[in-house]
Design a protein around this motif. Structure first.
Motif, PDB file in Angstrom:
ATOM      1  N   SER A 294     -13.707  -9.050   7.942  1.00 49.33           N
ATOM      2  CA  SER A 294     -14.986  -8.929   8.624  1.00 49.33           C
ATOM      3  C   SER A 294     -16.109  -9.405   7.715  1.00 49.33           C
ATOM      4  CB  SER A 294     -15.235  -7.470   9.028  1.00 49.33           C
ATOM      5  OG  SER A 294     -14.195  -6.991   9.854  1.00 49.33           O
TER       6      SER A 294
ATOM      7  N   ALA B 175     -17.583  -1.644  12.441  1.00 52.64           N
ATOM      8  CA  ALA B 175     -18.715  -2.293  11.776  1.00 52.64           C
ATOM      9  C   ALA B 175     -19.977  -1.448  11.904  1.00 52.64           C
ATOM     10  CB  ALA B 175     -18.935  -3.680  12.377  1.00 52.64           C
TER      11      ALA B 175
ATOM     12  N   ASN C 168     -19.869   1.239   9.437  1.00 50.45           N
ATOM     13  CA  ASN C 168     -19.729   0.773   8.044  1.00 50.45           C
ATOM     14  C   ASN C 168     -18.340   1.114   7.487  1.00 50.45           C
ATOM     15  OD1 ASN C 168     -20.707  -0.550   5.771  1.00 50.45           O
ATOM     16  ND2 ASN C 168     -21.444   1.345   4.831  1.00 50.45           N
TER      17      ASN C 168
ATOM     18  N   THR D 232     -15.639  -1.201   7.995  1.00 46.07           N
ATOM     19  CA  THR D 232     -14.802  -2.399   7.963  1.00 46.07           C
ATOM     20  C   THR D 232     -14.211  -2.647   6.571  1.00 46.07           C
ATOM     21  OG1 THR D 232     -16.769  -3.752   7.549  1.00 46.07           O
ATOM     22  CG2 THR D 232     -16.038  -3.536   9.829  1.00 46.07           C
TER      23      THR D 232
ATOM     24  N   GLU E  33     -18.872  -7.957   7.326  1.00 46.35           N
ATOM     25  CA  GLU E  33     -19.433  -6.805   6.628  1.00 46.35           C
ATOM     26  C   GLU E  33     -18.713  -6.541   5.314  1.00 46.35           C
ATOM     27  OE1 GLU E  33     -20.474  -6.703  10.828  1.00 46.35           O
ATOM     28  OE2 GLU E  33     -18.536  -6.826   9.808  1.00 46.35           O
TER      29      GLU E  33
ATOM     30  N   THR F 214     -19.913  -8.925   2.449  1.00 46.96           N
ATOM     31  CA  THR F 214     -21.257  -8.621   1.950  1.00 46.96           C
ATOM     32  C   THR F 214     -21.311  -7.287   1.228  1.00 46.96           C
ATOM     33  OG1 THR F 214     -21.852  -7.641   4.091  1.00 46.96           O
ATOM     34  CG2 THR F 214     -22.352  -9.969   3.768  1.00 46.96           C
ATOM     35  N   ASP F 215     -20.219  -6.525   1.265  1.00 45.68           N
ATOM     36  CA  ASP F 215     -20.162  -5.228   0.584  1.00 45.68           C
ATOM     37  C   ASP F 215     -19.548  -5.438  -0.796  1.00 45.68           C
ATOM     38  OD1 ASP F 215     -19.471  -2.646  -0.355  1.00 45.68           O
ATOM     39  OD2 ASP F 215     -19.413  -1.886   1.686  1.00 45.68           O
TER      40      ASP F 215
END
Length: 645
Positions: free
Chosen positions: A503, A471, A474, A476, A505, A508-509
């Motif tokens: 995850s 995480a 960046n 994940t 992350e 949200t990506d």
């Protein structure tokens, strides 16, 4: 057939019926009118011809000229003169003339013209009878033109009726569509109210459904508030608001599963601090009960603020003067303990009394495989050492690392980037599957836990040893995408369903979310057997992104859930409009549930509340059969853990 198709069909049938009825009446009346006019013309022509011949000589030439003069106008089918004895004196006849009117129309609407008759006199004696029959092609031509006009007007009227009908149906459709969406939202466990339409019949229905939704929502809020109060009563200290000792110990055991419990996947490393306030009785004598409680609240607020910086931290009040603090993924225990000591010792100066020796702190490192009881014993040793060192002292004991933890500690952040990138490129990941069963022992699904091989032929690391680092780097998104690809393989080759943890992350990506949606879009049948879950702290931290994630992947057919649920129960009502399918209860609520009456009461209420909106509850980290039996009696829909086979 849908309601709107039925309404459109009704509009079409009414329009056609009206046209056919009006067309038939119009055609019948027009044809009758034309036949009457032809009869009158025949009578007038016959009288005129009879009068003309009566005044002239009755020789054949004169009679023939008179008949020809009238017949050659082309408007008559037959003109004849018959003597009183029935002999035909003269006759002219003409076959049907060419016309632009279709033959089928003439056959369908025949026009019968009654012949006109008149007597021819000869010096007060009857010479004969003249008979005149007019041609009907002109009448058919007029009837045909009227038909064309009627059809044109019908098409115009039909188009206008269709437009008006479309506007009316659209006006009806909007509130109906809103009511359908509201009904679908209720089935998806979302509370949605709509504006009341202007149509009286629909307004009463919409008002009734809105009232039902409000009652359900209010009841849900009331039940949530009641359970939240029970949750705080069971798991929190009433003075400071921090977690109590039982909750602290349950959480500690959940993040430190034994080495052989690889299924947990939550193993972490970090520091554990025990903070002791010195001579609390003397402080109470100086400040009084209220002042002491205010000081304790300040200490709790300070420690609680530190714990709230990240969702995986936990602060607790262990007893009257002792506080515990768990800080995962932190290496510099001494620096952290020193800063905390400085902040704590500044608190007594804000009160009316001066306390020189206010606190001591003992800190130790913990890691995967540590035993909670031994860990606390070492923390007590560190605390005792700090107390012997002097005023407001702290002491850190460095624990022994296991092989995996040594690897984690030895690799710096740059090394980890190469390790994870190489593992992704060479696909050095695998899934370990663990069963999740329902109360009858039937498998609900299998829970897929990721493992990473740091180098070829090397050991496999549990997720807790590298996910936090991934995480920070960046990474994940690629890791989760790889996990889902691996999860699709057993779904293709065998029956059953599979749960995969993602995850926060990743959700949200947008880039990796789109890649994940494209990947799953290629397997619509498999999506119905795939369960996707997100950690509780991530779902609440990125609620809008999680809401969009639910909408996207539920649309693909996946089931969506939250794991490690229970720490943010006070915000549960924020999840009611997401259409969640399941919740997985954090192991800290499950450990020793057969011996904890208060936790049983809380979980029973949670099950009742979740079931009322169609969410199933699954317990994670079940250790033995006694826990499993108790959880099933409480109404949980599934269990998983080392004690579940």
């Amino acid at each position: 057939m849908s309601l709107f198709r039925q309404l459109w069909l009704a509009v079409i049938l009414v329009t056609l019926t009206s046209f056919i009825g009006s067309f038939a009446v119009s055609m019948q009346s027009t044809r009758s009118y034309l036949e009457q006019q032809l009869h009158r013309k025949n009578v007038d022509s016959a009288n005129s011809l009879a009068l003309s011949i009566s005044q002239l000589s009755k020789d054949p030439t004169t009679i023939g000229l008179q008949i020809s003069a009238l017949f050659d106008s082309g408007q008559y089918e037959t003109i004849s003169i018959t003597s009183p004895d029935g002999t035909v004196v003269a006759e002219r006849a003409q076959d049907r003339v060419d016309t632009a009117v279709p033959g089928w129309f003439i056959d369908l609407f025949p026009i019968q013209a009654v012949a006109g008759r008149a007597q021819i006199s000869n010096s007060w004696m009857q010479f004969g009878v003249v008979k005149v029959v007019s041609q009907t092609h002109l009448a058919h031509q007029a009837l045909w033109e009227q038909t064309e006009t009627l059809i044109i007007w019908f098409l115009i009227a039909g188009a206008l009726s269709g437009l008006i009908g479309m506007l009316i149906l659209h006006r009806i459709k909007r509130p109906l569509a809103a009511m359908v969406a509201q009904a679908e939202a209720i089935t998806e466990r979302r509370f949605l109210t709509i504006s009341e339409p202007r149509i009286p019949e629909l307004r009463s229905v919409a008002r009734a459904i809105n009232d039902l939704v409000r009652r359900l929502h209010n009841r849900f809020i009331e039940e949530t508030s009641r359970l939240e109060a029970l949750h705080k009563q069971i798991h929190h200290d009433p003075v400071t608001g921090l977690a109590n000792r039982d909750y602290f110990m349950s959480h500690l055991r959940s993040i430190l599963p034994p080495v052989n419990e690889a299924a947990a996947g939550n193993a972490q490393s970090g520091i554990l601090l025990i903070i002791r306030l010195n001579d609390l009785a003397e402080i109470n004598r100086r400040l009084g009960h209220t002042g002491t409680n205010n000081l304790l609240c300040q200490v709790g607020s300070l420690i609680g603020n530190i714990a709230s910086e990240t969702p995986d931290r936990l602060a607790a009040r262990l007893n009257g003067s002792d506080f515990g603090l768990i800080i995962p993924n932190v290496d510099h225990a001494g620096q952290f303990a020193n800063q905390l000591t400085l902040e704590l010792t500044a608190l007594p100066s804000q009160t009316d009394g001066e306390v020189a020796d206010f606190c001591h702190i003992g800190a130790i490192r913990y890691q995967h495989g540590d035993k909670p009881d031994e860990l606390l014993a070492r923390a007590d040793t560190a605390l005792a050492t700090a107390e012997r060192q002097g005023v407001n002292a702290w002491h850190v004991i460095t624990g022994q690392s296991s092989s995996n933890s040594s690897l984690v500690a030895a690799a710096n952040i740059g090394d980890w980037r190469h390790i994870i990138d190489d593992a992704l490129n060479e696909d050095r990941f695998k899934l370990v599957l663990h069963p999740v069963v329902d109360p009858a022992g039937i498998q609900l699904h299998q829970e897929a836990v990721i493992r990473l091989q740091t180098q070829r032929d090397g050991k496999w690391l549990a997720a807790g040893n590298f996910i936090a680092i991934a995480a920070r780097l960046n990474l994940t998104g690629p890791v989760d995408l790889n996990v889902v690809r691996h999860a699709l393989e057993p779904l293709q080759s065998q029956a059953g369903e599979l749960a995969v943890n993602l995850s926060v992350e990743t959700i949200t990506d947008w880039g990796f979310r789109n890649k994940l949606a494209q990947l799953l879009g290629q397997y619509p049948q498999l999506c119905r057997r795939l369960w996707l879950e997100v950690p509780e702290y991530g779902a609440f931290r990125e609620l809008e992104a999680f809401r969009d994630f639910c909408r996207t992947f539920k649309g693909l057919g996946c089931r969506i859930g939250i794991e490690h649920f229970g720490h943010h129960f006070g915000e549960f009502q924020k999840l009611t409009d997401l259409g969640l399918d399941y919740l997985k209860i954090d192991p800290s609520f499950v450990r020793g549930i057969h011996q904890k009456k208060n936790n049983q009461k809380f979980l029973r209420g949670l099950c009742s509340l979740a079931h009322s909106i169609g969410i199933i509850i699954i317990a994670v980290g079940v250790q033995n059969e006694a826990e499993q039996r108790t959880l099933i009696k409480l109404g949980l829909d599934g269990v998983t853990g080392p004690g579940v086979k």
